[in-house]
Design a protein around this motif. Structure first.
Motif, PDB file in Angstrom:
ATOM      1  N   LEU A  10      -6.093  -6.656   4.701  1.00 12.38           N
ATOM      2  CA  LEU A  10      -6.786  -7.099   3.497  1.00 12.38           C
ATOM      3  C   LEU A  10      -5.817  -7.295   2.341  1.00 12.38           C
ATOM      4  O   LEU A  10      -5.930  -8.254   1.562  1.00 12.38           O
ATOM      5  N   VAL A  11      -4.863  -6.395   2.211  1.00 10.11           N
ATOM      6  CA  VAL A  11      -3.850  -6.524   1.154  1.00 10.11           C
ATOM      7  C   VAL A  11      -3.057  -7.807   1.342  1.00 10.11           C
ATOM      8  O   VAL A  11      -2.761  -8.527   0.374  1.00 10.11           O
ATOM      9  N   PRO A  13       0.794  -1.240   0.000  1.00 11.09           N
ATOM     10  CA  PRO A  13       0.000   0.000   0.000  1.00 11.09           C
ATOM     11  C   PRO A  13       0.819   1.278   0.000  1.00 11.09           C
ATOM     12  O   PRO A  13       0.275   2.351  -0.302  1.00 11.09           O
ATOM     13  N   VAL A  62      -7.269  -1.457   8.396  1.00 12.90           N
ATOM     14  CA  VAL A  62      -8.108  -2.409   7.672  1.00 12.90           C
ATOM     15  C   VAL A  62      -7.477  -2.758   6.329  1.00 12.90           C
ATOM     16  O   VAL A  62      -7.471  -3.922   5.911  1.00 12.90           O
ATOM     17  N   LEU A  63      -6.911  -1.772   5.679  1.00 10.87           N
ATOM     18  CA  LEU A  63      -6.337  -1.969   4.348  1.00 10.87           C
ATOM     19  C   LEU A  63      -5.169  -2.939   4.355  1.00 10.87           C
ATOM     20  O   LEU A  63      -5.112  -3.862   3.517  1.00 10.87           O
ATOM     21  N   VAL A  78      -8.617  -8.805  10.539  1.00  8.31           N
ATOM     22  CA  VAL A  78      -9.524  -7.836   9.918  1.00  8.31           C
ATOM     23  C   VAL A  78     -10.989  -8.262  10.047  1.00  8.31           C
ATOM     24  O   VAL A  78     -11.895  -7.468   9.769  1.00  8.31           O
ATOM     25  N   TRP A  94     -15.832  -4.339   4.518  1.00 10.07           N
ATOM     26  CA  TRP A  94     -14.408  -4.150   4.250  1.00 10.07           C
ATOM     27  C   TRP A  94     -14.193  -3.143   3.121  1.00 10.07           C
ATOM     28  O   TRP A  94     -13.270  -2.325   3.189  1.00 10.07           O
ATOM     29  N   TRP A  95     -15.016  -3.236   2.110  1.00 10.03           N
ATOM     30  CA  TRP A  95     -14.872  -2.302   0.989  1.00 10.03           C
ATOM     31  C   TRP A  95     -15.099  -0.857   1.453  1.00 10.03           C
ATOM     32  O   TRP A  95     -14.382   0.058   1.053  1.00 10.03           O
ATOM     33  N   LYS A  96     -16.086  -0.674   2.314  1.00 11.00           N
ATOM     34  CA  LYS A  96     -16.372   0.679   2.823  1.00 11.00           C
ATOM     35  C   LYS A  96     -15.251   1.180   3.734  1.00 11.00           C
ATOM     36  O   LYS A  96     -14.979   2.383   3.770  1.00 11.00           O
ATOM     37  N   GLU A  97     -14.636   0.270   4.469  1.00  9.67           N
ATOM     38  CA  GLU A  97     -13.635   0.669   5.467  1.00  9.67           C
ATOM     39  C   GLU A  97     -12.204   0.608   4.933  1.00  9.67           C
ATOM     40  O   GLU A  97     -11.253   0.820   5.691  1.00  9.67           O
ATOM     41  N   LYS A  98     -12.040   0.322   3.652  1.00  9.06           N
ATOM     42  CA  LYS A  98     -10.695   0.085   3.125  1.00  9.06           C
ATOM     43  C   LYS A  98      -9.780   1.290   3.209  1.00  9.06           C
ATOM     44  O   LYS A  98      -8.549   1.163   3.115  1.00  9.06           O
TER      45      LYS A  98
END
Length: 547
Positions: free
Chosen positions: A297-298, A187, A293-294, A328, A284-288
């Motif tokens: 997930l990455v 990221p 959180v990111l 996460v 997760w998409w909203k909190e990315k």
């Protein structure tokens, strides 16, 4: 139950589940007999730098995991205990790192849920109870990611940054994929806020990685360069090239399609975490945008993608993603469980697994395959899970799952291991061999499995694990012609070309072969004419089975 008590209970249950059964079973295929044998050989021969397998260099893996087992053996821990301890301790260490990071990022309640989610995810617990390299690699990758996360999300903290790179390096010399810890840095390519904790000092990280690799890599390279043994140079080349980039691009086996993990591994072996993915994907998409959180997930996506691209796949390869998925998932678990369907699915799954074991115990086929002890294992384990269902009936579903799966692992460890030992090891076969050849018999193995050498009550000879089979048979031909006390043990598919087989020579059906014990009396004329015999390798007396 109070939050603190739930947290402590989670740790107690994880420790009991992971450590239960250690010492009650021998190493099982796949991989466990190999690593146990190599570790015992290190201690018995004093050759620790490069692993050996029955006197022959073992070219496929660096030695870190074998060292871990060998250290316990060297400390006089019996092999039956020692071979499982490194994975168990690595599993507990991985859980501690994950839970501690969860507490620092999301608070104590999330840390408690992280612990219960990770501890009772099927693949995580299975690997912590299995003597394969992968759990130790998961520990190094998690420690590497933990260090980088402490710097990027809770820092700057350069000490932890460099510990992260060092852990990735030790992961590389455990199994090449230890470098996956560095996926946590991806990221930084598009997030300026994450780059705020970086400076020119960050470029020292790769040097720390190389220094960690060099702790074993340089002595190995020096040994290979100054050794007159061509096998040592072949080992160097195999470790540096064939077992890394070449194996990733051109798999040596286990070829599966791109979607194998998503379709065949994740849905079952990642339970209960896989059950939560559909309910949390939108969140997760909203909190990315949140870095905490990111980054996890990455890691999950990158690990899945990395191993999916390679044609060679085994379910165990993607275990490094589990700590990050638990990390996460935990902060949003209660939100997902607010819906009735999620809770019903989770509870229903626990009942389904419980019923499956109880039904299996009643099937005649189970008795035929597993024997009385195996049926007792299935029945008692099913009853334990049934009792866990009742005891946890008023607890949140994520705790109830832990109780039920904890019951399964206790039954598996205390009853399943001893019950399955007779069908997962060749101890009985090697006992027959010992009785037939007597105390003065000389034994060679043709096209063998490592467990046959490990459970021999004397040093054995072999003709190259990956050697050409006609050359192995030619070597076996020459071996038995040395005298009446010289014997060969081998599978029917590769021994019948040179030896006349009969029922009285049969010693057992195990590990994918029908095994026969032969001598010069059974040698066929004209066995492998004109074939150059393979070299002989002499293993040590492993001392696991006493004469």
């Amino acid at each position: 139950m109070k939050a603190d008590n739930t947290y402590r209970l989670g740790w107690l249950m994880l420790a009991v589940v992971v450590l239960a059964g250690i010492g009650l079973r021998w190493p099982w295929p796949a991989d466990e007999p190999r690593f146990a044998l190599i570790a015992q050989e290190m201690v018995n021969t004093g050759q620790w730098l490069i692993p050996h397998r029955v006197g022959e260099l073992y070219p496929d893996k660096p030695p870190i995991f074998m060292w871990a087992i060998a250290l316990f053996v060297w400390l006089k821990v019996p092999l039956k205990l020692a071979f499982l301890l490194p994975s168990a301790l690595a599993g507990l260490g991985t859980a501690w790192l994950t839970v501690d990071l969860s507490r620092r990022l999301f608070g104590q309640e999330a840390a408690t849920r992280t612990l219960w989610l990770l501890a009772f995810t099927l693949q995580f617990t299975l690997q912590a109870k299995t003597a394969q390299i992968d759990m130790l690699v998961v520990f190094w990758i998690t420690l590497g990611g933990y260090g980088l996360a402490r710097h990027l999300l809770l820092g700057p903290d350069w000490r932890w940054y460099f510990i992260g790179f060092a852990a990735a390096g030790f992961g590389v010399i455990t199994k090449g994929v230890g470098v996956l810890a560095l996926f946590l840095l991806l990221p930084l390519l598009w997030r300026k806020d994450l780059r705020a904790n970086m400076s020119k000092r960050g470029w020292l990280g790769p040097l720390v990685l190389l220094a960690a690799i060099a702790t074993w890599g340089l002595p190995m390279l020096w040994y290979a360069a100054h050794s007159s043994n061509p096998e040592a140079m072949a080992y160097r080349d195999n470790i540096l090239f064939n077992q890394t980039a070449n194996r990733y691009v051109h798999s040596l086996g286990h070829k599966k399609p791109f979607w194998y993990y998503l379709v065949e591994v994740v849905p079952v072996f990642w339970l209960p975490l896989s059950l939560m993915i559909p309910f949390l994907a939108k969140t997760w998409w909203k909190e990315k945008a949140r870095p905490e959180v990111l980054l996890p997930l990455v890691m999950v996506v990158a690990v899945l993608l990395f191993f999916s691209i390679s044609p060679g796949k085994r379910g165990v390869y993607i275990t490094p993603a589990l700590p990050w998925l638990a990390l996460v998932t935990a902060p949003f678990l209660e939100q997902a469980l607010a819906g009735r369907w999620c809770q019903r699915l989770w509870r229903g799954l626990g009942w389904l697994l419980t019923a499956a074991l109880l039904i299996a115990a009643a099937l005649p086929k189970a008795h035929k395959l597993l024997g009385t002890e195996g049926v007792v294992f299935l029945a008692v384990t099913g009853i334990l899970m049934l009792a866990a269902q009742w005891l946890s009936r008023n607890k949140p579903v994520w705790q109830g799952w832990g109780w039920v799966i904890g019951g399964f692992w206790l039954g598996y460890s205390l009853l399943g291991g001893p019950a399955l030992d007779t069908v997962r090891t060749p101890v009985d076969i090697m006992a027959k061999v010992s009785q037939r050849i007597g105390p003065d018999g000389k034994l060679a193995l043709l096209d063998y499995k490592e467990q046959f050498a490990l459970f021999a009550d004397r040093p054995v000879v072999q003709f190259g694990f990956h050697g050409d089979l006609p050359a192995q048979r030619a070597a076996a031909r020459d071996w038995v012609q040395q005298g009446q006390q010289y014997y060969v043990l081998g599978p029917k598919r590769n021994i019948e070309q040179c030896f006349k087989l009969s029922d009285d020579l049969f010693v057992g059906d195990r590990h994918g072969g029908l095994w026969y014990l032969v001598s010069a009396d059974q040698l066929k004329p004209g066995c492998e004419p004109g074939v150059e015999p393979a070299p002989r390798y002499q293993g040590p007396d492993y001392g696991v089975i006493k004469p």
